[in-house]
Design a protein around this motif. Sequence first.
Motif, PDB file in Angstrom:
ATOM      1  N   TRP A  44      38.279  35.868  44.197  1.00  0.00           N
ATOM      2  CA  TRP A  44      38.944  35.758  42.895  1.00  0.00           C
ATOM      3  C   TRP A  44      38.721  37.056  42.125  1.00  0.00           C
ATOM      4  O   TRP A  44      37.973  37.130  41.170  1.00  0.00           O
ATOM      5  N   CYS A  45      39.409  38.085  42.580  1.00  0.00           N
ATOM      6  CA  CYS A  45      39.165  39.458  42.151  1.00  0.00           C
ATOM      7  C   CYS A  45      39.974  39.869  40.930  1.00  0.00           C
ATOM      8  O   CYS A  45      39.681  40.871  40.284  1.00  0.00           O
ATOM      9  N   GLY A  46      41.052  39.145  40.634  1.00  0.00           N
ATOM     10  CA  GLY A  46      41.952  39.537  39.558  1.00  0.00           C
ATOM     11  C   GLY A  46      42.979  40.560  40.002  1.00  0.00           C
ATOM     12  O   GLY A  46      42.813  41.244  41.019  1.00  0.00           O
ATOM     13  N   GLY A  47      44.061  40.634  39.245  1.00  0.00           N
ATOM     14  CA  GLY A  47      45.135  41.568  39.549  1.00  0.00           C
ATOM     15  C   GLY A  47      45.444  42.458  38.354  1.00  0.00           C
ATOM     16  O   GLY A  47      45.507  41.988  37.212  1.00  0.00           O
ATOM     17  N   LEU A  48      45.598  43.749  38.623  1.00  0.00           N
ATOM     18  CA  LEU A  48      45.985  44.734  37.607  1.00  0.00           C
ATOM     19  C   LEU A  48      47.379  45.210  37.964  1.00  0.00           C
ATOM     20  O   LEU A  48      47.606  45.719  39.067  1.00  0.00           O
ATOM     21  N   LEU A  49      48.333  45.041  37.041  1.00  0.00           N
ATOM     22  CA  LEU A  49      49.715  45.353  37.402  1.00  0.00           C
ATOM     23  C   LEU A  49      50.455  46.089  36.301  1.00  0.00           C
ATOM     24  O   LEU A  49      50.220  45.851  35.117  1.00  0.00           O
ATOM     25  N   TRP A  50      51.283  46.989  36.738  1.00  0.00           N
ATOM     26  CA  TRP A  50      52.206  47.692  35.835  1.00  0.00           C
ATOM     27  C   TRP A  50      53.463  48.061  36.608  1.00  0.00           C
ATOM     28  O   TRP A  50      54.026  49.142  36.490  1.00  0.00           O
ATOM     29  N   ASP A  51      53.930  47.103  37.404  1.00  0.00           N
ATOM     30  CA  ASP A  51      55.088  47.368  38.260  1.00  0.00           C
ATOM     31  C   ASP A  51      56.410  47.009  37.599  1.00  0.00           C
ATOM     32  O   ASP A  51      57.420  46.838  38.272  1.00  0.00           O
ATOM     33  N   HIS A 106      46.420  42.501  33.038  1.00  0.00           N
ATOM     34  CA  HIS A 106      45.341  42.058  33.913  1.00  0.00           C
ATOM     35  C   HIS A 106      45.296  40.544  33.901  1.00  0.00           C
ATOM     36  O   HIS A 106      45.362  39.921  32.836  1.00  0.00           O
ATOM     37  N   VAL A 107      45.227  39.958  35.104  1.00  0.00           N
ATOM     38  CA  VAL A 107      45.094  38.512  35.243  1.00  0.00           C
ATOM     39  C   VAL A 107      43.832  38.256  36.058  1.00  0.00           C
ATOM     40  O   VAL A 107      43.817  38.423  37.274  1.00  0.00           O
ATOM     41  N   ALA A 108      42.762  37.863  35.379  1.00  0.00           N
ATOM     42  CA  ALA A 108      41.469  37.715  36.039  1.00  0.00           C
ATOM     43  C   ALA A 108      41.452  36.564  37.029  1.00  0.00           C
ATOM     44  O   ALA A 108      40.659  36.573  37.979  1.00  0.00           O
ATOM     45  N   GLU A 109      42.326  35.563  36.846  1.00  0.00           N
ATOM     46  CA  GLU A 109      42.253  34.362  37.680  1.00  0.00           C
ATOM     47  C   GLU A 109      42.997  34.488  39.003  1.00  0.00           C
ATOM     48  O   GLU A 109      42.972  33.562  39.815  1.00  0.00           O
ATOM     49  N   GLU A 110      43.657  35.602  39.242  1.00  0.00           N
ATOM     50  CA  GLU A 110      44.339  35.768  40.519  1.00  0.00           C
ATOM     51  C   GLU A 110      43.359  36.148  41.618  1.00  0.00           C
ATOM     52  O   GLU A 110      42.250  36.621  41.348  1.00  0.00           O
ATOM     53  N   GLY A 111      43.770  35.924  42.861  1.00  0.00           N
ATOM     54  CA  GLY A 111      42.864  36.189  43.961  1.00  0.00           C
ATOM     55  C   GLY A 111      43.569  36.638  45.219  1.00  0.00           C
ATOM     56  O   GLY A 111      44.795  36.794  45.258  1.00  0.00           O
ATOM     57  N   MET A 112      42.784  36.824  46.258  1.00  0.00           N
ATOM     58  CA  MET A 112      43.301  37.210  47.569  1.00  0.00           C
ATOM     59  C   MET A 112      42.381  36.620  48.624  1.00  0.00           C
ATOM     60  O   MET A 112      41.232  36.264  48.361  1.00  0.00           O
ATOM     61  N   LEU A 113      42.912  36.508  49.832  1.00  0.00           N
ATOM     62  CA  LEU A 113      42.092  36.025  50.934  1.00  0.00           C
ATOM     63  C   LEU A 113      42.540  36.693  52.227  1.00  0.00           C
ATOM     64  O   LEU A 113      43.555  37.391  52.263  1.00  0.00           O
ATOM     65  N   GLU A 114      41.763  36.489  53.261  1.00  0.00           N
ATOM     66  CA  GLU A 114      42.157  36.955  54.582  1.00  0.00           C
ATOM     67  C   GLU A 114      42.910  35.804  55.240  1.00  0.00           C
ATOM     68  O   GLU A 114      42.315  34.766  55.584  1.00  0.00           O
ATOM     69  N   PRO A 115      44.239  35.902  55.392  1.00  0.00           N
ATOM     70  CA  PRO A 115      45.060  34.729  55.673  1.00  0.00           C
ATOM     71  C   PRO A 115      44.813  34.077  57.020  1.00  0.00           C
ATOM     72  O   PRO A 115      44.825  32.846  57.127  1.00  0.00           O
ATOM     73  N   VAL A 116      44.588  34.864  58.072  1.00  0.00           N
ATOM     74  CA  VAL A 116      44.353  34.262  59.385  1.00  0.00           C
ATOM     75  C   VAL A 116      43.011  33.542  59.388  1.00  0.00           C
ATOM     76  O   VAL A 116      42.887  32.428  59.916  1.00  0.00           O
ATOM     77  N   LEU A 172      36.817  50.796  47.440  1.00  0.00           N
ATOM     78  CA  LEU A 172      37.738  51.659  46.704  1.00  0.00           C
ATOM     79  C   LEU A 172      38.453  50.918  45.595  1.00  0.00           C
ATOM     80  O   LEU A 172      38.860  51.529  44.592  1.00  0.00           O
ATOM     81  N   LEU A 173      38.649  49.617  45.770  1.00  0.00           N
ATOM     82  CA  LEU A 173      39.348  48.802  44.784  1.00  0.00           C
ATOM     83  C   LEU A 173      38.562  47.522  44.549  1.00  0.00           C
ATOM     84  O   LEU A 173      38.014  46.931  45.482  1.00  0.00           O
ATOM     85  N   ASN A 174      38.536  47.079  43.310  1.00  0.00           N
ATOM     86  CA  ASN A 174      37.873  45.814  42.982  1.00  0.00           C
ATOM     87  C   ASN A 174      38.785  44.610  43.177  1.00  0.00           C
ATOM     88  O   ASN A 174      38.308  43.505  43.425  1.00  0.00           O
ATOM     89  N   GLY A 175      40.086  44.830  43.016  1.00  0.00           N
ATOM     90  CA  GLY A 175      41.022  43.723  43.105  1.00  0.00           C
ATOM     91  C   GLY A 175      42.388  44.184  43.552  1.00  0.00           C
ATOM     92  O   GLY A 175      42.546  45.221  44.198  1.00  0.00           O
ATOM     93  N   LEU A 176      43.390  43.402  43.186  1.00  0.00           N
ATOM     94  CA  LEU A 176      44.773  43.709  43.533  1.00  0.00           C
ATOM     95  C   LEU A 176      45.338  44.707  42.530  1.00  0.00           C
ATOM     96  O   LEU A 176      45.109  44.588  41.312  1.00  0.00           O
TER      97      LEU A 176
END
Length: 362
Positions: free
Chosen positions: A83-90, A134-144, A231-235
């Motif tokens: 649950w790393c959070g996402g930083l976006l400006w796309d 910034h959305v702190a509640e977003e996350g990522m996982l290793e899908p397989v 290198l990166l804390n989150g997305l």
Amino acid sequence: MAKRVLVVGAGIIGASVAWHLTGFDCEVTIVDAGDGGGLATRNSFAWINASWGNPEWYFHFRRRSMAGWRNLERSVPGLSVDWCGGLLWDLPQAELAAYAQEHAGWGYGIRTVDRDEALKIEPGLKNPPELALHVAEEGMLEPVAASNSLLAAAVARGARFIDRTEAMSLHFHAGRVAGIETTDGETLLADEVLITAGAETARLLETAGVNLAIDAPPGLIAHSTISDRKLLNGLVMTPDFHVRQTREGRLIIGTDFAGGDPGGRDREMATSLLDNVRTMVGGAEGLERDFLTVGYRPTPRDGYPAIGRPDGVHGIYVAVLHSGVTLAPVVGELAAWEIATDLRDADLAPYDPNRSTLRPSP
């Protein structure tokens, strides 16, 4: 007598439904053409979010599934989400502001950050934006790994997993679907067949005379060599690419979270993506392109999931959708309940596979 359910496809959706089904009086068999993990799942960016571009009712469905991942972490051995959070400006700044206002009003934990705060969130950025979200509640996982954890947990609760077995067609008996025929000539019988076979879903449905408007656009993801540094804390989602760092240290990069159509220029696109990341992320300068993947993501033509029993034939349940990683928990929970009880959950009404927008064009 236990209901026999055959799950065709062991990607993240099939694995989730199978695990949830083992909580009912069901005899569950999972069949996969590979060794589990699926193809679309294997090639996923694996961002768990309820992000922009969706109507409010679909946003809340996605957010419910985000909460479902936290429940699965507590219930499934070996499954974990970062649950790393996402930083976006796309998006352009005006659209970023509108997005933040809208989603904050819907209850999303989204906030606007300036350049200095963006650097605190992601210190490795060489040229952070003046304005980001910034959305702190977003996350990522290793899908397989997540799919395999769900499969293992389903097997531990009594499910049977048959790998390296490809479904050729649906098997009929007494006017209804009663299983599948495999490419090696075997017939596997069931009371109901759940099709979660990714890009193969449409082909299998056609063997029962069911036609749904499903696209499978390609999406390229570039994978870097492994860095021994964080290198990166989150997305991180920029106008030119989306990037995250895996647990083993790779950067995985797409033009967006789904990846882009390489148009036959796979290597050129992957190299360009990594070049862009090298200019943005400190410490990435020495990384090389290790490999690339091109996934084909099954997506109903109107963009929303198709979950339920198609009209006109008995014995089939279908779950076909993009954003499978985000939606696996809620789809698994609701689809398993419907299959086990033979009832219809009102929360799945918007995703009826019989809606008119899923009929192919003449």
